[in-house]
Scaffold this active site. Structure first.
Site, PDB file in Angstrom:
ATOM      1  N   PHE A 154       0.836  -1.213  -0.161  1.00  0.00           N
ATOM      2  CA  PHE A 154      -0.004  -0.099  -0.202  1.00  0.00           C
ATOM      3  C   PHE A 154       0.927   1.282   0.035  1.00  0.00           C
ATOM      4  CE2 PHE A 154      -2.422   3.310   1.792  1.00  0.00           C
ATOM      5  CZ  PHE A 154      -3.451   3.487   0.924  1.00  0.00           C
ATOM      6  N   ASP A 239       9.356   3.170   1.799  1.00  0.00           N
ATOM      7  CA  ASP A 239       8.176   3.969   2.025  1.00  0.00           C
ATOM      8  C   ASP A 239       7.919   3.709   3.431  1.00  0.00           C
ATOM      9  OD1 ASP A 239       5.572   4.714   2.531  1.00  0.00           O
ATOM     10  OD2 ASP A 239       4.783   3.978   0.888  1.00  0.00           O
ATOM     11  N   LYS A 268       2.778  11.404   7.109  1.00  0.00           N
ATOM     12  CA  LYS A 268       1.634  11.337   8.218  1.00  0.00           C
ATOM     13  C   LYS A 268       2.242  12.044   9.369  1.00  0.00           C
ATOM     14  CE  LYS A 268      -0.642   7.161   6.417  1.00  0.00           C
ATOM     15  NZ  LYS A 268      -1.914   7.618   6.071  1.00  0.00           N
TER      16      LYS A 268
END
Length: 414
Positions: A154, A239, A268
């Protein structure tokens, strides 16, 4: 022991939530399936709904709220900057940009920073950088660069990113898809080795797969990827949008393996739960391939984002949150481990981050999430059968235990 709900509603004459839920149902696109809770306020590890009921936050905005809700240092940084300047665009320099880039590079042990906004933008930027590097430095023929990725990944929801997703829900109805990606099983270094060709620009990987259920790869996998990239002249791109910035107990999840990437994508928690902030960080030899006009963002690196991001960097520089994640994470995993065989088949994760795999044939992750919400603990399922737990790194031991007591009660039917 059966715990009473963590808090009780303020007992209004009628709940205010249904009207807010109706408006959302009728007027917003249905791209999420949220729990029927309407939050009005939050502070620290707690959220309060429109009826005055308090909930322990065991999701922390998918790691965007690593420092809890409304951390004083982050709110102070944002408030101070709001009174000065919020946006210049990148047409001009501002006095927060240079310090943010310099201190983030120093924190991560890199040389240059490319600020963006969302995590998906950071991944898209890393893809462009890897391709540009492949053509300009490695000598891959134009428009033939490939990137090796892992299945069950993801990395975001843009058209290019879902092109290399293996999630049918994320892909269905959104083609045609972007070519140039080779998908390998997560954790299978031999498959990565076989997938690398002379046209390969990069290997893109999550050091811990969040959406897949907080999946930690086999020991040695990430180190072998680094070796393969070195041997074959390929970039390693990590990531760390969910796993980075202290969530797993180290600054970066790759640090657990003693591995360094050529590029990291961050997001985030970099915005502290205040606003979207993301970045690609790495060496000048890769980020230096960009020239003015080749890539950009009106809001990327804006003064408000840089002010908040700089405050985040300074919080992380103390090491306090890495330590809290390690110590509280050990307690979290020990307590969750006691539930294996009692409604739980497996517990995965690192630091203050866990994927709780529910026993097949029992309640679904959605059902358990709804039961927990009714008891005052908010988390969310992923992949139908997994509870994803990621409390704020500021949570107290007592708050953590209160939430875990409730989770144990719900899972065991107490």
């Amino acid at each position: 022991m059966t715990s009473a709900p963590l808090s009780s509603p303020a007992a209004p004459e009628a709940s205010r939530a249904p009207e807010f839920l109706r408006l959302a149902e009728e007027h917003s696109a249905h791209n999420y399936h949220p729990l029927p809770v309407v939050i009005a306020e939050a502070e620290g590890s707690w959220m309060t709904d429109v009826d005055g009921r308090r909930y322990l936050d065991f999701l922390a905005g998918y790691s965007a709220l690593n420092f809890g809700h409304r951390h004083p240092a982050l709110i102070a940084a944002a408030t101070e900057q709001l009174h000065r300047v919020t946006l210049t665009s990148r047409a001009f320099q501002h006095d927060r940009f240079g310090p943010f880039c310099a201190e983030l590079a120093a924190l991560t042990g890199t040389e240059q920073v490319l600020p963006m906004n969302s995590g998906a933008e950071a991944v898209e930027s890393a893809i462009k950088l890897a391709r540009k590097w492949a053509y300009q430095v490695k000598g891959v023929p134009t428009d033939q660069a490939e990137i090796v990725v892992a299945g069950s990944n993801f990395h975001g929801r843009t058209t290019t990113i879902v092109s290399f997703s293996t999630d049918s829900t994320a892909r269905a109805g959104f083609g045609p898809f972007t070519p140039g990606f080779a998908i390998t099983p997560y954790g299978d270094a031999a498959a990565v080795e076989a997938a690398i060709t002379e046209r390969t620009a990069a290997v893109l990987v999550e050091p811990v797969q969040g959406e897949a259920g907080v999946v930690v790869p086999p020991a040695g996998y990430l180190r072998r990827l680094r070796e393969l990239c070195d041997e074959r002249g390929v970039l390693l791109v990590a990531d760390e949008i969910q796993s980075g910035l202290a969530r797993t107990g180290d600054l970066l999840a790759l640090d657990h393996e003693g591995v360094r990437a050529d590029l990291y994508t961050l997001g985030k928690a970099l915005g502290g739960g205040v606003l979207p902030v993301s970045a690609v960080v790495g060496g000048r030899d890769v980020l230096g391939v960009l020239r003015p006009g080749e890539h950009g963002s009106t809001f990327g690196g804006n003064p408000l984002a840089c002010a908040v991001g700089l405050a985040v960097v300074r919080l992380l520089a103390t090491g306090e949150f890495q330590r809290r994640s390690r110590e509280l994470g050990a307690h979290l995993h020990a307590r969750l481990g006691e539930l294996v065989g009692r409604g739980v088949s497996e517990v995965r994760g690192r630091g203050l981050w866990a994927g709780v795999e529910l026993t097949p044939g029992g309640p679904t992750g959605r059902e358990i999430s709804e039961r927990l919400a009714a008891r005052g603990v908010l988390c969310k399922e992923t992949q139908d059968s997994t509870l994803r737990l990621a409390p704020p790194l500021t949570i107290s031991r007592d708050e953590l235990d209160r939430g875990l007591d409730t989770i144990a009660d719900v899972l065991t039917g107490s």
